[in-house]
Each structure stands twice: as structure tokens, then as C-alpha cells.
Enzyme design. Structure first.
Site, short mmCIF file in Angstrom:
data_model
loop_
_atom_site.label_atom_id
_atom_site.label_comp_id
_atom_site.label_asym_id
_atom_site.label_seq_id
_atom_site.Cartn_x
_atom_site.Cartn_y
_atom_site.Cartn_z
N ASP A 223 0.82 -1.22 0.00
CA ASP A 223 0.00 0.00 0.00
C ASP A 223 0.85 1.27 0.00
O ASP A 223 0.65 2.18 0.83
CB ASP A 223 -0.91 0.03 1.25
CG ASP A 223 -1.71 -1.25 1.45
OD1 ASP A 223 -2.14 -1.84 0.45
OD2 ASP A 223 -1.90 -1.64 2.63
N GLU B 243 -11.55 -0.01 -3.23
CA GLU B 243 -10.71 0.53 -2.13
C GLU B 243 -9.49 1.22 -2.72
O GLU B 243 -9.33 1.31 -3.92
CB GLU B 243 -10.29 -0.60 -1.18
CG GLU B 243 -9.36 -1.63 -1.82
CD GLU B 243 -9.02 -2.78 -0.89
OE1 GLU B 243 -9.51 -2.87 0.23
OE2 GLU B 243 -8.21 -3.63 -1.34
O1 FUB Z 1 -3.21 -3.53 3.55
C1 FUB Z 1 -4.50 -3.78 4.02
C2 FUB Z 1 -5.52 -3.48 2.98
O2 FUB Z 1 -5.28 -4.27 1.84
C3 FUB Z 1 -5.51 -2.07 2.46
O3 FUB Z 1 -6.04 -1.16 3.35
C4 FUB Z 1 -6.24 -2.27 1.21
O4 FUB Z 1 -6.21 -1.20 0.34
C5 FUB Z 1 -5.57 -3.51 0.67
O5 FUB Z 1 -4.36 -3.23 0.02
#
Ligand code: FUB
Length: 338
Positions: free
Chosen positions: A30, A237
Site C-alpha cells: 500500500d 478501495e
Molecule cells: O493492507 C491492508 C488493505 O489491503 C488495504 O487497506 C487495502 O487497500 C488492501 O491493500
């Protein structure tokens, strides 16, 4: 690339990969990248093996702290600046320090991060430091009115700072309508409007929302809002906002179809019009990114799970150059060639 396809020969994908991990001594994911004081600073999640069983809520993503990385230039090594913030130091947070971002205002640095409270609800917090690499001192409470995950803070040319955030499924965004949580809310049906990321301008002190979060709509080329069943294009997301040739670019992950996509608008609040894919599937379930301009070139920061042999919650951050065509369209990247 989904878990089901993990039987693919990873070593051949590793050979064909368009970039190599920036960090190999720990797992990182991320990546949110910014240029501060002439250097590239990367704010990633710090993946660990916590022994938590896999589930659809992503509880196996049980990260506890953040490390910040500094690169003197795009070709330099990523230097680990050490632990910038630990969950044990955040009074309101109990677990799962997911994807963070950072911003700079008036010489101070702000680390934004999601985490679960003791009752299992995600909120977003902020911690403040005097240097880009931290350490950061957390505020005692989460940002009022914040919810869900994946904060990304965009500094606009006029001095406004906007936080865009939210993620469905394990990120809990589907539980909110008009900024109010209800356990009974679920992801909309396929023929209903897709949920959009949320955005709020930040207060002058960078520690609160200056307004209630607004939902950002993403439209198709006919001007119709994307539907929840459009899994190849709808928001899931990992939002990021940047500006190129005057337009706002909102980029994001489609989650269960594993693409990084983008949409553009003349207004930071949207509506945005879907434009296409930035990056096709990587090894690992999640895909998450940032886009940063360094010395006149643009770079995509992303992650995959090649280094861990395909373990979906043990990822590694990468970067590669991002190019636009003459119309400002982003040229799609294929992480292991076509
Ligand atoms: O790293 C945890 C979660 O996985 C993140 O918040 C999302 O965007 C995905 O990458």
C-alpha cells in the site's frame, strides 16, 4: 491475480516483472509516495505474519506499525527510516494498521492511518511529526466523523487539503449511508448504484474534517453512474488523487477483479468519468497504489506478493514509470508483461 491462480509459476513471473521490490528485509504494501524536501518518501503498510486465519474481512492483515522509506532519487535504494508509529501508542486503536498516507503543511508532517477500535470498527487517525520520516505523535482520538479505511490526502494548488478514503468488504464502507453506520447495510445489489469513495476537506490544523464527507460518483462514458455489479470498473478501495494537465485523476482498486483503474474530473468532488486501467492484476489478492511526480516524470508505486511466494498478506512495494498519451490517458501497465 487471485489466490486461485497462485499455482502459476511465480519464478517465471518474477523474471518477467516490470519492476523489483524496493524493500526486501520486511514485507511492505500500500505505498503512498510523496516528494518532501527533494527526496521521495514512501508511507507503506508493514505486513507481518500474525498467525490470524484468512477470512473475507481481511483479519489476516494484522499489521501493527509503520516504517517510512526514503529514496534520494527514483534510482536510489529505499532506506528504512525505522518505526514511525506503533499501534500500542495510539490510544483509540487496537489492531490492523492498514494503508496510510502522509501530508506536509507549513513544515509539519501528518501521518493518516486507519485502524480498528476495540469494537472492531475502522476509523482513521492522524499523528503529527516534525520530519517526513517521523516519529509521529498520534492524536488521542480518531478523526471525528471518519470511518472505513485507506485515507489518501491530496494537496490542491489553492492550499486546500482533501482526504479521500473508503473501502468495501473488510474495509466496512458498505455499512455506511450518508456517513451513518448501520450493521444491516450491505454492498448494494448489482443493479443499484455502486458505492463511491468519500472525500472531505481537512481543517486548517490538518487534524479534523472541515466538512461532512461527501460520496464521489464515478460515471461511465455515457454519463451514467457505475453500478455495483460492474466489478471490472466500480470502486472497491485504495483511492488516490493527483492532477495532470489541470484535470483531477481519481485512481483506485477494483478489489475482487484486481485492477487499478482511474477516472477524471474538472472538480475534486467529481463526478469523475471512468477512463481505463492503470495496472492489470498483480500476484496477490490486493492491489493498491499511489502516483507521484518526481523531477518531471511520473511514477506508479504499487505492490505484489511475488517475494513471499504469493502469500496474499505478505506483499512488497514496487515502483515503475507511468506514462500518459497526448490526450492525457494513462498507458496501461502489465506487471509481468502482456
Ligand atoms: O493492507 C491492508 C488493505 O489491503 C488495504 O487497506 C487495502 O487497500 C488492501 O491493500
Amino acid at each position: 491475480m487471485s489466490d486461485e491462480t497462485m499455482t502459476t509459476d511465480l519464478s517465471s513471473l518474477a523474471t518477467k516483472a516490470i519492476s523489483q521490490p524496493l524493500v526486501t528485509h520486511i514485507y511492505t504494501a500500500d505505498p503512498s509516495a510523496h516528494v518532501f524536501n527533494g527526496a521521495i518518501y514512501i508511507y507503506p503498510s508493514h505486513d507481518i505474519e500474525g498467525g490470524v486465519p484468512f477470512n473475507d474481512n481481511g483479519d489476516h492483515f494484522c499489521m501493527e506499525d509503520y516504517h517510512v522509506f526514503r529514496m534520494a532519487s527514483p534510482d536510489s535504494a529505499a532506506v528504512d527510516c525505522g518505526v514511525a508509529l506503533h499501534v500500542n501508542d495510539v490510544p483509540w486503536a487496537e489492531r490492523q494498521m492498514w494503508a496510510p498516507d502522509a501530508a506536509c503543511k507549513d513544515g509539519r508532517y501528518y501521518l493518516y492511518f486507519p485502524a480498528k477500535r476495540a469494537d472492531g470498527i475502522f476509523q482513521i487517525g492522524v499523528a503529527v511529526g516534525d520530519r517526513p520520516e517521523g516519529p509521529f505523535v498520534p492524536e488521542p482520538e480518531a478523526i471525528q466523523g471518519s470511518y472505513s479505511i485507506d485515507p489518501a490526502v491530496y494537496a490542491d494548488d489553492d492550499g486546500a487539503y482533501y482526504m479521500v478514503f473508503g473501502g468495501i468488504w473488510g474495509g466496512q464502507l458498505q455499512k455506511y449511508r450518508d456517513n451513518v453506520y448501520a450493521e444491516s447495510h450491505e454492498e448494494p445489489r448489482d443493479d443499484e448504484l455502486a458505492l463511491g469513495p468519500r472525500m472531505a476537506r481537512l481543517s486548517a490544523d490538518m487534524k479534523q474534517f472541515a466538512e461532512p464527507p461527501r460520496e464521489i460518483r464515478i460515471l461511465d462514458e455515457q454519463g451514467n453512474a457505475l453500478l455495483a455489479g460492474d466489478h471490472d470498473r466500480r470502486y472497491f478501495e485504495g483511492p488516490w488523487m493527483h492532477r495532470y494537465q489541470g484535470k483531477y485523476y481519481l485512481s483506485y482498486s477494483t478489489g475482487n477483479t484486481h485492477y487499478l483503474c482511474y477516472a477524471t474530473s474538472d472538480n475534486p468532488y467529481g463526478p469523475f468519468t471512468y477512463q481505463g486501467q492503470i495496472l492489470t492484476e498483480v500476484v496477490g489478492w490486493t492491489t493498491h497504489h499511489s502516483i507521484c511526480e518526481v523531477d518531471g516524470k511520473w511514477y506508479l508505486f504499487y505492490h505484489d506478493s511475488i517475494l513471499s511466494g504469493g502469500v496474499t498478506h505478505l506483499r512488497s512495494i514496487k515502483m515503475t514509470e507511468l506514462r500518459y498519451d497526448e490526450q492525457g490517458k494513462i498507458i496501461t501497465l502489465h506487471p509481468y508483461g502482456k
